[in-house]
Design a protein around this motif. Structure first.
Motif, PDB file in Angstrom:
ATOM      1  N   ASN A 169     -14.901  32.922  -9.866  1.00 52.72           N
ATOM      2  CA  ASN A 169     -15.108  32.605  -8.453  1.00 52.72           C
ATOM      3  C   ASN A 169     -16.548  32.135  -8.284  1.00 52.72           C
ATOM      4  OD1 ASN A 169     -16.063  33.427  -5.569  1.00 52.72           O
ATOM      5  ND2 ASN A 169     -13.817  33.364  -5.438  1.00 52.72           N
ATOM      6  N   GLU A 170     -16.707  31.015  -7.585  1.00 49.04           N
ATOM      7  CA  GLU A 170     -18.041  30.431  -7.452  1.00 49.04           C
ATOM      8  C   GLU A 170     -18.988  31.292  -6.610  1.00 49.04           C
ATOM      9  OE1 GLU A 170     -18.062  26.797  -5.257  1.00 49.04           O
ATOM     10  OE2 GLU A 170     -16.392  27.409  -3.960  1.00 49.04           O
ATOM     11  N   HIS A 171     -18.436  32.168  -5.784  1.00 52.51           N
ATOM     12  CA  HIS A 171     -19.283  33.013  -4.934  1.00 52.51           C
ATOM     13  C   HIS A 171     -19.491  34.418  -5.502  1.00 52.51           C
ATOM     14  CE1 HIS A 171     -19.314  30.038  -1.792  1.00 52.51           C
ATOM     15  NE2 HIS A 171     -17.976  30.029  -1.700  1.00 52.51           N
ATOM     16  N   LEU A 172     -18.879  34.718  -6.620  1.00 55.19           N
ATOM     17  CA  LEU A 172     -18.914  36.084  -7.133  1.00 55.19           C
ATOM     18  C   LEU A 172     -20.325  36.528  -7.483  1.00 55.19           C
ATOM     19  CD1 LEU A 172     -17.417  38.613  -7.923  1.00 55.19           C
ATOM     20  CD2 LEU A 172     -16.915  37.586 -10.157  1.00 55.19           C
ATOM     21  N   LEU A 173     -21.057  35.718  -8.242  1.00 58.78           N
ATOM     22  CA  LEU A 173     -22.423  36.084  -8.611  1.00 58.78           C
ATOM     23  C   LEU A 173     -23.334  36.135  -7.385  1.00 58.78           C
ATOM     24  CD1 LEU A 173     -22.997  34.225 -11.993  1.00 58.78           C
ATOM     25  CD2 LEU A 173     -22.920  36.687 -11.607  1.00 58.78           C
ATOM     26  N   HIS A 174     -23.097  35.227  -6.432  1.00 55.74           N
ATOM     27  CA  HIS A 174     -23.883  35.278  -5.200  1.00 55.74           C
ATOM     28  C   HIS A 174     -23.651  36.596  -4.469  1.00 55.74           C
ATOM     29  CE1 HIS A 174     -23.976  30.596  -5.008  1.00 55.74           C
ATOM     30  NE2 HIS A 174     -24.916  31.092  -5.810  1.00 55.74           N
ATOM     31  N   PHE A 175     -22.405  37.017  -4.435  1.00 53.83           N
ATOM     32  CA  PHE A 175     -22.086  38.272  -3.761  1.00 53.83           C
ATOM     33  C   PHE A 175     -22.757  39.453  -4.464  1.00 53.83           C
ATOM     34  CE2 PHE A 175     -19.405  42.025  -3.133  1.00 53.83           C
ATOM     35  CZ  PHE A 175     -19.409  42.091  -1.758  1.00 53.83           C
ATOM     36  N   MET A 176     -22.684  39.462  -5.797  1.00 55.69           N
ATOM     37  CA  MET A 176     -23.332  40.548  -6.544  1.00 55.69           C
ATOM     38  C   MET A 176     -24.845  40.494  -6.369  1.00 55.69           C
ATOM     39  SD  MET A 176     -21.016  40.504 -10.021  1.00 55.69           S
ATOM     40  CE  MET A 176     -21.839  41.940 -10.702  1.00 55.69           C
ATOM     41  N   SER A 177     -25.397  39.291  -6.323  1.00 55.47           N
ATOM     42  CA  SER A 177     -26.835  39.151  -6.098  1.00 55.47           C
ATOM     43  C   SER A 177     -27.220  39.707  -4.731  1.00 55.47           C
ATOM     44  CB  SER A 177     -27.224  37.678  -6.190  1.00 55.47           C
ATOM     45  OG  SER A 177     -28.574  37.489  -5.820  1.00 55.47           O
ATOM     46  N   HIS A 178     -26.378  39.467  -3.730  1.00 55.88           N
ATOM     47  CA  HIS A 178     -26.680  39.948  -2.376  1.00 55.88           C
ATOM     48  C   HIS A 178     -26.712  41.479  -2.331  1.00 55.88           C
ATOM     49  CE1 HIS A 178     -23.272  41.709  -0.088  1.00 55.88           C
ATOM     50  NE2 HIS A 178     -24.020  41.569   0.991  1.00 55.88           N
ATOM     51  N   MET A 237     -15.882  35.423  -0.336  1.00 55.88           N
ATOM     52  CA  MET A 237     -15.599  34.976  -1.704  1.00 55.88           C
ATOM     53  C   MET A 237     -14.302  34.187  -1.796  1.00 55.88           C
ATOM     54  SD  MET A 237     -16.829  38.167  -4.107  1.00 55.88           S
ATOM     55  CE  MET A 237     -15.970  39.442  -3.188  1.00 55.88           C
ATOM     56  N   GLY A 238     -13.428  34.328  -0.817  1.00 60.76           N
ATOM     57  CA  GLY A 238     -12.164  33.615  -0.845  1.00 60.76           C
ATOM     58  C   GLY A 238     -11.192  34.133  -1.878  1.00 60.76           C
ATOM     59  N   VAL A 239     -11.226  35.448  -2.141  1.00 61.97           N
ATOM     60  CA  VAL A 239     -10.325  36.061  -3.112  1.00 61.97           C
ATOM     61  C   VAL A 239      -9.778  37.356  -2.534  1.00 61.97           C
ATOM     62  CG1 VAL A 239     -11.522  35.101  -5.126  1.00 61.97           C
ATOM     63  CG2 VAL A 239     -12.188  37.348  -4.228  1.00 61.97           C
ATOM     64  N   THR A 240      -8.805  37.916  -3.205  1.00 60.42           N
ATOM     65  CA  THR A 240      -8.289  39.243  -2.865  1.00 60.42           C
ATOM     66  C   THR A 240      -8.764  40.239  -3.911  1.00 60.42           C
ATOM     67  OG1 THR A 240      -6.255  38.986  -4.128  1.00 60.42           O
ATOM     68  CG2 THR A 240      -6.246  38.199  -1.836  1.00 60.42           C
ATOM     69  N   ARG A 241      -8.675  41.508  -3.561  1.00 64.13           N
ATOM     70  CA  ARG A 241      -9.044  42.561  -4.506  1.00 64.13           C
ATOM     71  C   ARG A 241      -8.151  42.483  -5.743  1.00 64.13           C
ATOM     72  NH1 ARG A 241     -11.133  48.116  -4.011  1.00 64.13           N
ATOM     73  NH2 ARG A 241     -10.272  49.349  -5.717  1.00 64.13           N
ATOM     74  N   GLU A 242      -6.876  42.195  -5.559  1.00 64.75           N
ATOM     75  CA  GLU A 242      -5.945  42.136  -6.686  1.00 64.75           C
ATOM     76  C   GLU A 242      -6.316  41.016  -7.653  1.00 64.75           C
ATOM     77  OE1 GLU A 242      -5.120  42.360  -3.496  1.00 64.75           O
ATOM     78  OE2 GLU A 242      -4.455  44.474  -3.528  1.00 64.75           O
ATOM     79  N   GLN A 243      -6.764  39.886  -7.108  1.00 67.71           N
ATOM     80  CA  GLN A 243      -7.169  38.775  -7.969  1.00 67.71           C
ATOM     81  C   GLN A 243      -8.377  39.141  -8.826  1.00 67.71           C
ATOM     82  OE1 GLN A 243      -7.642  35.812  -4.905  1.00 67.71           O
ATOM     83  NE2 GLN A 243      -5.678  34.806  -5.403  1.00 67.71           N
ATOM     84  N   LEU A 244      -9.310  39.867  -8.246  1.00 67.58           N
ATOM     85  CA  LEU A 244     -10.477  40.297  -9.021  1.00 67.58           C
ATOM     86  C   LEU A 244     -10.068  41.285 -10.110  1.00 67.58           C
ATOM     87  CD1 LEU A 244     -13.131  40.767  -6.170  1.00 67.58           C
ATOM     88  CD2 LEU A 244     -13.014  38.910  -7.836  1.00 67.58           C
ATOM     89  N   GLU A 245      -9.183  42.210  -9.778  1.00 71.64           N
ATOM     90  CA  GLU A 245      -8.721  43.168 -10.784  1.00 71.64           C
ATOM     91  C   GLU A 245      -7.977  42.470 -11.922  1.00 71.64           C
ATOM     92  OE1 GLU A 245      -6.441  45.817  -8.349  1.00 71.64           O
ATOM     93  OE2 GLU A 245      -8.075  47.293  -8.234  1.00 71.64           O
ATOM     94  N   GLN A 246      -7.206  41.466 -11.583  1.00 72.21           N
ATOM     95  CA  GLN A 246      -6.487  40.732 -12.617  1.00 72.21           C
ATOM     96  C   GLN A 246      -7.445  39.932 -13.497  1.00 72.21           C
ATOM     97  OE1 GLN A 246      -3.582  38.373 -10.559  1.00 72.21           O
ATOM     98  NE2 GLN A 246      -2.334  40.164  -9.939  1.00 72.21           N
ATOM     99  N   ALA A 247      -8.503  39.388 -12.893  1.00 70.02           N
ATOM    100  CA  ALA A 247      -9.458  38.600 -13.670  1.00 70.02           C
ATOM    101  C   ALA A 247     -10.224  39.473 -14.654  1.00 70.02           C
ATOM    102  CB  ALA A 247     -10.428  37.882 -12.736  1.00 70.02           C
ATOM    103  N   ASN A 248     -10.612  40.683 -14.217  1.00 67.22           N
ATOM    104  CA  ASN A 248     -11.333  41.603 -15.108  1.00 67.22           C
ATOM    105  C   ASN A 248     -11.262  42.990 -14.486  1.00 67.22           C
ATOM    106  OD1 ASN A 248     -13.348  43.178 -16.488  1.00 67.22           O
ATOM    107  ND2 ASN A 248     -14.287  41.279 -17.183  1.00 67.22           N
ATOM    108  N   PRO A 249     -10.579  43.933 -15.141  1.00 62.60           N
ATOM    109  CA  PRO A 249     -10.431  45.283 -14.555  1.00 62.60           C
ATOM    110  C   PRO A 249     -11.753  46.037 -14.423  1.00 62.60           C
ATOM    111  CG  PRO A 249      -9.580  45.221 -16.795  1.00 62.60           C
ATOM    112  CD  PRO A 249      -9.867  43.803 -16.424  1.00 62.60           C
ATOM    113  N   HIS A 250     -12.822  45.577 -15.112  1.00 61.19           N
ATOM    114  CA  HIS A 250     -14.123  46.245 -15.007  1.00 61.19           C
ATOM    115  C   HIS A 250     -15.002  45.660 -13.899  1.00 61.19           C
ATOM    116  CE1 HIS A 250     -14.024  47.804 -19.448  1.00 61.19           C
ATOM    117  NE2 HIS A 250     -13.225  48.474 -18.627  1.00 61.19           N
ATOM    118  N   LEU A 251     -14.529  44.596 -13.278  1.00 65.29           N
ATOM    119  CA  LEU A 251     -15.367  43.917 -12.297  1.00 65.29           C
ATOM    120  C   LEU A 251     -15.588  44.763 -11.040  1.00 65.29           C
ATOM    121  CD1 LEU A 251     -16.884  41.320 -11.824  1.00 65.29           C
ATOM    122  CD2 LEU A 251     -14.795  40.308 -10.903  1.00 65.29           C
TER     123      LEU A 251
END
Length: 647
Positions: free
Chosen positions: A390-399, A534-548
């Protein structure tokens, strides 16, 4: 109802109500609070009014915790004595008490311009029988002195009989002593001296029987020349002391307020010249600010009683008077030797520096690479691979990480400043602020462990800083401040009450915010606006990486815990630490709050996460912060001995 809420919120509302209604509403509200579980502790906490041992003394052998008393006119029915006893009061006056009830339905008038209250009947009370309830069933431990008076208009013989009945009945109660109101009713000089002579005989007998001290009550407006004619040539050894009243008689009642201070001072000086050295003099007249009490004591009074001053200055007046008396006691004494840097306070300075350095490093990392090597190892993914999710993921973590870094810097600045300017000098409020911040801050390290992520750098930092915290809290007894205190109800002081309200609300709001953020971090992790950004769901993040999600939860819980730690410290500073002329504290509030607000707002705008509802709490907080700094500036930056504008 401390001054910062009374002056800004409650007093304007109460002054629009009829005085009897306002008094009943206030006293019953305080009573209800004091009867709640932990209610008296809440009152102490809000005002930090626990009296210093330096104030302890005795009234004719009766121990009192402070030299400030409560006049009987404030709460004639004893409704809120339990609550008021937590205000820094040392003793309580009950009365006037007459043999039979004296009732009045006429309005009590509040003259705000003159700061005076007009009572239609000075002797309005519930009578002897009902007054026993107040005296015999107190829910406080303060000594009670009962002012007794004959019914208005009675003869000298009737007055003596009533005094005798009142003393015989009330001596069997828990009353600590008595004020005999002998001089208030207008009589000829001969009749006045006759009544005084017979009342003195009653006082001697009562004291010999009960060992409860007897005081002669002297009306404030009793003419000085007539007082001298009445007392000279009489045996004043019957009395353990004198009490100067607060009422100025008018055609249809009495007025209690600021007027009459000169009369009180002249009576104190006269009584001090004719009375034995161990006689106690109390004054209840015209004390609306700490300087009034100091003037009474300077003139020769041993104790003061508060009346109308509580209505106009607020319930913090006893504390302010106590602080002024303490300062006068210690100002001429040599200061204690300053403790070495390594005894306790220096360790807190080092802890603060460590937090500042850690916050700066965390900010730099969060604004650049965002992830540390062990983050990537935990995820099993590189930065570039995360960007593909996700293009906004690192921005979100940075925030998240930049806001945490700003809060860490804020905590570090407050730690350093409170250690250098408060802990070093044994200031109780500074030590408490640091202690409570550490108690809630260090355990926040464990909030995110349930997700299975272990932050080694966080753990190492906690292992290094926690011993410093322990070393800073050791062997540091409380000491009174040696700095001048506020003694005037000046414009600067009134404005500062508004500024204090802003910071108290800010501290409460940030505390709630910290708890909520930490709670979200260890449960849902995200709020709806996060996922929308971020334009994603929690389930999508879990599917991409369960440690995220565990990694993000670690950041959120850590920020929530840090914010709560910071907010608790700020709240205690706002509640207890604001003293006039403490310039370092204004600069501390400015420097301590700026990094957190700059970090929080700048990163949101930098990554375009500008949802209005998401940022609304931050806008509210920064508005309180700026308003509080502006309104506190004249008070904190001006010394108490500088010229002030009195309203």
């Amino acid at each position: 109802m401390p001054d910062w809420s009374y002056q800004t919120l409650f007093r304007p509302l109460l002054f629009w109500l009829p005085s009897r209604v306002a008094r009943s509403l206030t006293l019953n509200a305080m009573r209800r609070v004091s009867l709640l579980p932990g209610g008296t502790l809440l009152i102490k906490t809000m005002g930090h009014m626990e009296p210093s041992p330096l104030l302890e003394s005795a009234i004719a052998g009766i121990p009192v915790p402070t030299p400030v008393g409560l006049s009987g006119g404030v709460d004639p029915q004893g409704i809120a004595h339990t609550a008021i006893s937590q205000f820094g009061i040392g003793f309580i006056e009950v009365g006037p008490v007459t043999l039979h009830p004296i009732e009045s339905n006429s309005p009590i008038l509040n003259d705000r311009e003159r700061e005076s209250i007009f009572y239609p009947n000075e002797y309005e009370n519930e009578g002897l029988i009902r007054s026993l309830r107040i005296i015999d069933n107190p829910l406080h431990s303060l000594p009670q002195f009962v002012r007794i008076a004959p019914m208005p208009g009675v003869s000298v013989a009737q007055a003596v009989d009533e005094f005798r009945t009142l003393l015989e009945t009330l001596s069997l109660t828990g009353a600590a002593g008595f004020y005999l109101d002998v001089l208030s009713i207008e009589r000829s000089l001969e009749q006045t001296r006759l009544l005084l002579e017979q009342a003195s005989a009653l006082a001697i007998h009562a004291y010999q029987t009960t060992r409860k001290p007897m005081f002669l009550y002297i009306p404030l407006d009793f003419p000085d020349d007539r007082l001298e004619q009445t007392l000279r040539g009489t045996d004043i050894s019957a009395w353990q002391g004198f009490v100067i009243g607060s009422s100025l008689r008018e055609r249809d009642g009495v007025r209690i307020g600021r007027d009459g201070k000169t009369l009180a001072l002249s009576k104190i000086e006269f009584l001090r010249t004719i009375s034995p050295g161990d006689s106690v003099i109390k004054s209840s007249a015209c004390i609306h600010e700490p300087q009034d009490a100091l003037d009474m004591i300077q003139a020769g009074a041993d104790f003061v009683l508060l009346n109308s001053g509580l209505v106009y200055a607020g319930p913090g007046l006893p504390k302010r008077v106590n602080e002024a008396i303490i300062y006068e006691k210690i100002r001429q004494t040599p200061p204690a030797e300053e403790p070495s840097f390594w005894k306790h306070w220096g360790w807190m300075c080092l802890l603060g520096i460590g937090m500042i350095a850690g916050g700066i490093i965390a900010w730099i990392i969060a604004a650049s690479s965002v992830l540390l090597p062990y983050d990537e190892a935990f995820l099993g993914m590189s930065r570039s691979e995360l960007e593909q999710i996700n293009e906004h993921l690192l921005h979100f973590m940075s925030h998240d990480r930049i806001t945490l870094a700003g809060t860490m810097i804020s905590i570090g600045i407050l730690y350093y400043q409170l250690a250098k300017n408060g802990l070093k000098y044994g200031l109780h409020w500074a030590r408490t602020a640091l202690l409570m911040s550490g108690i809630v801050g260090f355990p926040s390290f464990f909030l995110y462990l349930g997700y299975g992520f272990f932050d080694p750098i966080h753990a190492i930092a906690a292992a290094i800083l926690f011993p410093m915290f322990i070393l800073a809290m050791r062997r540091n007894p409380d000491r009174p401040s040696r700095n001048p205190v506020n003694t005037r109800n000046s414009r600067e002081w009134r404005l500062a009450m508004r500024g204090q309200l802003c910071f108290v609300v800010l501290g409460v709001a940030l505390s709630i915010g910290g708890i909520v953020i930490a709670g979200v971090g260890v449960t849902h992790v995200f709020v709806p606006q996060d996922l929308t950004f971020m334009g994603v769901t929690r389930e999508q993040l879990e599917q991409a990486n369960p440690h995220l999600i565990p990694l993000i939860a670690h950041d959120r819980a850590g920020f929530g815990g840090a914010l709560f730690s910071d907010a608790v410290m700020l709240l205690i500073v706002a509640l207890w630490g604001l003293q006039q002329g403490e310039r370092w504290l204004w600069w501390t509030l400015l420097a301590g709050g700026s990094p957190a607000f700059i970090a929080g707002l700048s990163v949101h705008y930098h990554i375009s996460y500008t949802d209005f509802l998401h940022l609304l709490p931050a806008y509210f907080a920064i508005a309180l912060y700026i308003a509080g700094l502006i309104m506190l500036y004249p008070y904190l930056m001006k010394r108490p001995d500088d010229k002030m504008t009195v309203m």
